[in-house]
Scaffold this motif. Structure first.
Motif, PDB file in Angstrom:
ATOM      1  N   ALA A 254       0.827  -1.206   0.000  1.00  0.00           N
ATOM      2  CA  ALA A 254       0.000   0.000   0.000  1.00  0.00           C
ATOM      3  C   ALA A 254       0.861   1.257   0.000  1.00  0.00           C
ATOM      4  CB  ALA A 254      -0.925  -0.015   1.216  1.00  0.00           C
ATOM      5  N   LEU A 255       1.949   1.231   0.760  1.00  0.00           N
ATOM      6  CA  LEU A 255       2.836   2.394   0.819  1.00  0.00           C
ATOM      7  C   LEU A 255       3.404   2.697  -0.565  1.00  0.00           C
ATOM      8  CD1 LEU A 255       4.031   4.410   2.884  1.00  0.00           C
ATOM      9  CD2 LEU A 255       5.970   2.864   3.130  1.00  0.00           C
ATOM     10  N   THR A 256       3.790   1.666  -1.297  1.00  0.00           N
ATOM     11  CA  THR A 256       4.315   1.838  -2.647  1.00  0.00           C
ATOM     12  C   THR A 256       3.260   2.438  -3.571  1.00  0.00           C
ATOM     13  OG1 THR A 256       5.797  -0.058  -2.361  1.00  0.00           O
ATOM     14  CG2 THR A 256       5.359   0.645  -4.610  1.00  0.00           C
ATOM     15  N   ALA A 257       1.991   2.053  -3.359  1.00  0.00           N
ATOM     16  CA  ALA A 257       0.921   2.502  -4.245  1.00  0.00           C
ATOM     17  C   ALA A 257       0.571   3.975  -4.055  1.00  0.00           C
ATOM     18  CB  ALA A 257      -0.325   1.648  -4.013  1.00  0.00           C
ATOM     19  N   LEU A 258       0.982   4.569  -2.949  1.00  0.00           N
ATOM     20  CA  LEU A 258       0.554   5.937  -2.664  1.00  0.00           C
ATOM     21  C   LEU A 258       0.997   6.920  -3.739  1.00  0.00           C
ATOM     22  CD1 LEU A 258       1.144   6.212   1.197  1.00  0.00           C
ATOM     23  CD2 LEU A 258      -0.964   5.666  -0.033  1.00  0.00           C
ATOM     24  N   ARG A 259       2.242   6.774  -4.183  1.00  0.00           N
ATOM     25  CA  ARG A 259       2.744   7.716  -5.198  1.00  0.00           C
ATOM     26  C   ARG A 259       1.971   7.586  -6.503  1.00  0.00           C
ATOM     27  NH1 ARG A 259       9.015   7.529  -3.724  1.00  0.00           N
ATOM     28  NH2 ARG A 259       9.129   9.457  -2.535  1.00  0.00           N
ATOM     29  N   SER A 260       1.676   6.349  -6.919  1.00  0.00           N
ATOM     30  CA  SER A 260       0.939   6.170  -8.169  1.00  0.00           C
ATOM     31  C   SER A 260      -0.481   6.715  -8.058  1.00  0.00           C
ATOM     32  CB  SER A 260       0.907   4.695  -8.566  1.00  0.00           C
ATOM     33  OG  SER A 260       0.214   3.924  -7.600  1.00  0.00           O
ATOM     34  N   LEU A 261      -0.992   6.794  -6.841  1.00  0.00           N
ATOM     35  CA  LEU A 261      -2.315   7.372  -6.618  1.00  0.00           C
ATOM     36  C   LEU A 261      -2.279   8.901  -6.560  1.00  0.00           C
ATOM     37  CD1 LEU A 261      -3.681   4.882  -3.930  1.00  0.00           C
ATOM     38  CD2 LEU A 261      -4.498   5.133  -6.284  1.00  0.00           C
ATOM     39  N   GLY A 262      -1.075   9.469  -6.536  1.00  0.00           N
ATOM     40  CA  GLY A 262      -0.948  10.925  -6.509  1.00  0.00           C
ATOM     41  C   GLY A 262      -0.947  11.537  -5.122  1.00  0.00           C
ATOM     42  N   GLU A 263      -0.778  10.716  -4.085  1.00  0.00           N
ATOM     43  CA  GLU A 263      -0.750  11.265  -2.731  1.00  0.00           C
ATOM     44  C   GLU A 263       0.547  12.048  -2.493  1.00  0.00           C
ATOM     45  OE1 GLU A 263      -3.126  11.526  -0.870  1.00  0.00           O
ATOM     46  OE2 GLU A 263      -4.398   9.740  -0.808  1.00  0.00           O
ATOM     47  N   GLN A 264       0.439  13.109  -1.688  1.00  0.00           N
ATOM     48  CA  GLN A 264       1.608  13.910  -1.328  1.00  0.00           C
ATOM     49  C   GLN A 264       1.822  13.998   0.174  1.00  0.00           C
ATOM     50  OE1 GLN A 264       1.061  17.688  -3.318  1.00  0.00           O
ATOM     51  NE2 GLN A 264       1.856  16.870  -5.245  1.00  0.00           N
TER      52      GLN A 264
ATOM     53  N   ALA B 205      -5.894   8.380   9.231  1.00  0.00           N
ATOM     54  CA  ALA B 205      -4.885   9.087   8.444  1.00  0.00           C
ATOM     55  C   ALA B 205      -5.554   9.482   7.138  1.00  0.00           C
ATOM     56  CB  ALA B 205      -3.670   8.205   8.187  1.00  0.00           C
ATOM     57  N   VAL B 206      -5.553  10.786   6.841  1.00  0.00           N
ATOM     58  CA  VAL B 206      -6.335  11.302   5.716  1.00  0.00           C
ATOM     59  C   VAL B 206      -5.423  11.960   4.693  1.00  0.00           C
ATOM     60  CG1 VAL B 206      -8.173  12.877   5.007  1.00  0.00           C
ATOM     61  CG2 VAL B 206      -8.360  11.641   7.176  1.00  0.00           C
ATOM     62  N   GLY B 207      -5.517  11.496   3.437  1.00  0.00           N
ATOM     63  CA  GLY B 207      -4.797  12.104   2.333  1.00  0.00           C
ATOM     64  C   GLY B 207      -5.763  12.736   1.357  1.00  0.00           C
ATOM     65  N   GLU B 208      -5.270  13.040   0.146  1.00  0.00           N
ATOM     66  CA  GLU B 208      -6.117  13.645  -0.876  1.00  0.00           C
ATOM     67  C   GLU B 208      -6.955  12.602  -1.606  1.00  0.00           C
ATOM     68  OE1 GLU B 208      -6.558  16.855  -1.639  1.00  0.00           O
ATOM     69  OE2 GLU B 208      -5.266  17.400   0.058  1.00  0.00           O
ATOM     70  N   ARG B 209      -6.459  11.375  -1.703  1.00  0.00           N
ATOM     71  CA  ARG B 209      -7.153  10.330  -2.445  1.00  0.00           C
ATOM     72  C   ARG B 209      -7.693   9.225  -1.554  1.00  0.00           C
ATOM     73  NH1 ARG B 209      -5.395   9.878  -7.672  1.00  0.00           N
ATOM     74  NH2 ARG B 209      -7.217   8.517  -7.896  1.00  0.00           N
ATOM     75  N   LEU B 210      -7.056   9.043  -0.396  1.00  0.00           N
ATOM     76  CA  LEU B 210      -7.431   7.956   0.508  1.00  0.00           C
ATOM     77  C   LEU B 210      -7.523   8.439   1.944  1.00  0.00           C
ATOM     78  CD1 LEU B 210      -5.068   5.025  -0.615  1.00  0.00           C
ATOM     79  CD2 LEU B 210      -7.508   5.222  -1.120  1.00  0.00           C
ATOM     80  N   ALA B 211      -8.366   7.769   2.696  1.00  0.00           N
ATOM     81  CA  ALA B 211      -8.350   7.869   4.159  1.00  0.00           C
ATOM     82  C   ALA B 211      -8.211   6.451   4.679  1.00  0.00           C
ATOM     83  CB  ALA B 211      -9.626   8.514   4.688  1.00  0.00           C
ATOM     84  N   LEU B 212      -7.366   6.263   5.686  1.00  0.00           N
ATOM     85  CA  LEU B 212      -7.119   4.927   6.228  1.00  0.00           C
ATOM     86  C   LEU B 212      -7.388   4.915   7.725  1.00  0.00           C
ATOM     87  CD1 LEU B 212      -4.573   5.460   3.950  1.00  0.00           C
ATOM     88  CD2 LEU B 212      -4.481   3.004   4.333  1.00  0.00           C
ATOM     89  N   VAL B 213      -8.082   3.865   8.160  1.00  0.00           N
ATOM     90  CA  VAL B 213      -8.430   3.711   9.576  1.00  0.00           C
ATOM     91  C   VAL B 213      -7.872   2.378  10.073  1.00  0.00           C
ATOM     92  CG1 VAL B 213     -10.292   3.558  11.265  1.00  0.00           C
ATOM     93  CG2 VAL B 213     -10.551   5.033   9.249  1.00  0.00           C
ATOM     94  N   PRO B 214      -7.078   2.412  11.157  1.00  0.00           N
ATOM     95  CA  PRO B 214      -6.507   1.164  11.682  1.00  0.00           C
ATOM     96  C   PRO B 214      -7.378   0.543  12.773  1.00  0.00           C
ATOM     97  CG  PRO B 214      -5.494   3.022  12.774  1.00  0.00           C
ATOM     98  CD  PRO B 214      -6.538   3.595  11.832  1.00  0.00           C
ATOM     99  N   GLU B 215      -7.384  -0.766  12.817  1.00  0.00           N
ATOM    100  CA  GLU B 215      -8.062  -1.506  13.879  1.00  0.00           C
ATOM    101  C   GLU B 215      -7.161  -2.652  14.320  1.00  0.00           C
ATOM    102  OE1 GLU B 215     -12.572  -2.079  13.085  1.00  0.00           O
ATOM    103  OE2 GLU B 215     -11.587  -2.133  11.117  1.00  0.00           O
ATOM    104  N   ALA B 216      -7.072  -2.865  15.621  1.00  0.00           N
ATOM    105  CA  ALA B 216      -6.318  -4.012  16.118  1.00  0.00           C
ATOM    106  C   ALA B 216      -7.017  -5.286  15.695  1.00  0.00           C
ATOM    107  CB  ALA B 216      -6.203  -3.945  17.633  1.00  0.00           C
ATOM    108  N   ALA B 217      -6.245  -6.207  15.130  1.00  0.00           N
ATOM    109  CA  ALA B 217      -6.792  -7.493  14.687  1.00  0.00           C
ATOM    110  C   ALA B 217      -6.110  -8.619  15.441  1.00  0.00           C
ATOM    111  CB  ALA B 217      -6.611  -7.654  13.184  1.00  0.00           C
ATOM    112  N   GLY B 218      -5.874  -8.401  16.719  1.00  0.00           N
ATOM    113  CA  GLY B 218      -5.151  -9.349  17.549  1.00  0.00           C
ATOM    114  C   GLY B 218      -3.996  -8.630  18.215  1.00  0.00           C
ATOM    115  N   PRO B 219      -3.257  -9.334  19.075  1.00  0.00           N
ATOM    116  CA  PRO B 219      -2.184  -8.675  19.832  1.00  0.00           C
ATOM    117  C   PRO B 219      -1.031  -8.183  18.962  1.00  0.00           C
ATOM    118  CG  PRO B 219      -2.150 -11.057  20.176  1.00  0.00           C
ATOM    119  CD  PRO B 219      -3.404 -10.742  19.443  1.00  0.00           C
TER     120      PRO B 219
END
Length: 245
Positions: A53-63, A95-109
């Motif tokens: 996902a981190l790699t994809a951010l640039r191709s999505l145009g995030e700054q 975490a909010v960008g221009e193209r995406l917003a991401l929300v984290p949730e614990a999925a175990g310890p």
């Protein structure tokens, strides 16, 4: 004290997108000892590793990404897209960008599941309100002074001996694990805010043996609300600081 993976994502992804740190350094800082996967990323059907996902951010145009700490009744900084506000308020962070917003949730310890929300087409929103770090640092100090009297009156230290330890040396607190070029005042503000968030968690927990009754708990929460607000604003501004120029 509540962990803020969205804060780490905002600061490290922005540093990487701006060329201030390497991909490997950013990913190491984001992953820590946990497994992270991202669901809902455009062009994917299944959850993908955070590094992908981190790699994809640039191709999505995030700054850049900003940390938003929404609470019930205050979701400023969140784009209006279905499902985002409810999940972000439940998590207490996004975490909010221009193209995406991401929300984290614990999925175990040792696992974190991120939900990505495309925000293309959503009405632009103002970023979270952020005053200057110097002003917020002063407001944090004032809120601590006022809250200290409340904590003493409730004799919080009697059932939570960790509180005095957290308050000792508060002015020297600093936050580790941020990019090397992060502002020293931002590190200080964030370090103090993190300690004070832990103090709030302890101070607002019910004392053993119901030493605080309902009326006392309500008065305590009212008295500590300005400190909670100051901690929230300071945390947001410290994570969202970026070099000028």
């Amino acid at each position: 004290m509540r962990d803020l993976p969205a804060g780490r994502f905002a600061v490290w992804s922005t540093a990487w997108l701006n060329g201030r740190t390497s991909y490997d350094e950013a990913l190491d800082a984001l992953l820590g000892d946990a497994a992270h996967r991202v669901a809902g990323l455009p062009g994917t059907e299944d959850a993908v590793p955070l590094g992908w996902a981190l790699t994809a951010l640039r191709s999505l145009g995030e700054q850049r990404f900003r940390l938003v700490l929404p609470v019930p009744g205050d979701v400023r900084g969140l784009p209006s897209v279905p499902g985002l506000a409810a999940l972000a308020v439940e998590a207490g962070q996004a975490a909010v960008g221009e193209r995406l917003a991401l929300v984290p949730e614990a999925a175990g310890p040792e696992a974190v599941l991120w939900t990505a929300f495309p925000v293309d087409g959503a009405r632009p929103v103002a970023p979270p309100v952020e005053g200057s770090l110097r002003r917020l640092s002063g407001e944090l100090d004032l809120a601590v002074s006022d809250a200290a009297r409340t904590l003493a009156g409730l004799d919080v230290a009697r059932w939570n001996p960790e509180v005095p330890a957290l308050l000792t040396g508060l002015s020297q607190a600093t936050a580790p694990g941020l990019p090397a070029d992060h502002d020293s005042l931002a590190l200080s503000v964030l370090g103090r805010a993190q300690r004070l968030a832990a103090v709030l968690d302890l101070a607002t927990a019910d004392a053993p043996g119901a030493a605080v009754n309902h009326a006392q708990a309500a008065a305590r929460d009212d008295a500590l609300r300005p400190l909670a607000h100051a901690v929230r604003e300071a945390t947001t501004a410290a994570f969202n600081w970026i070099p000028r120029g």
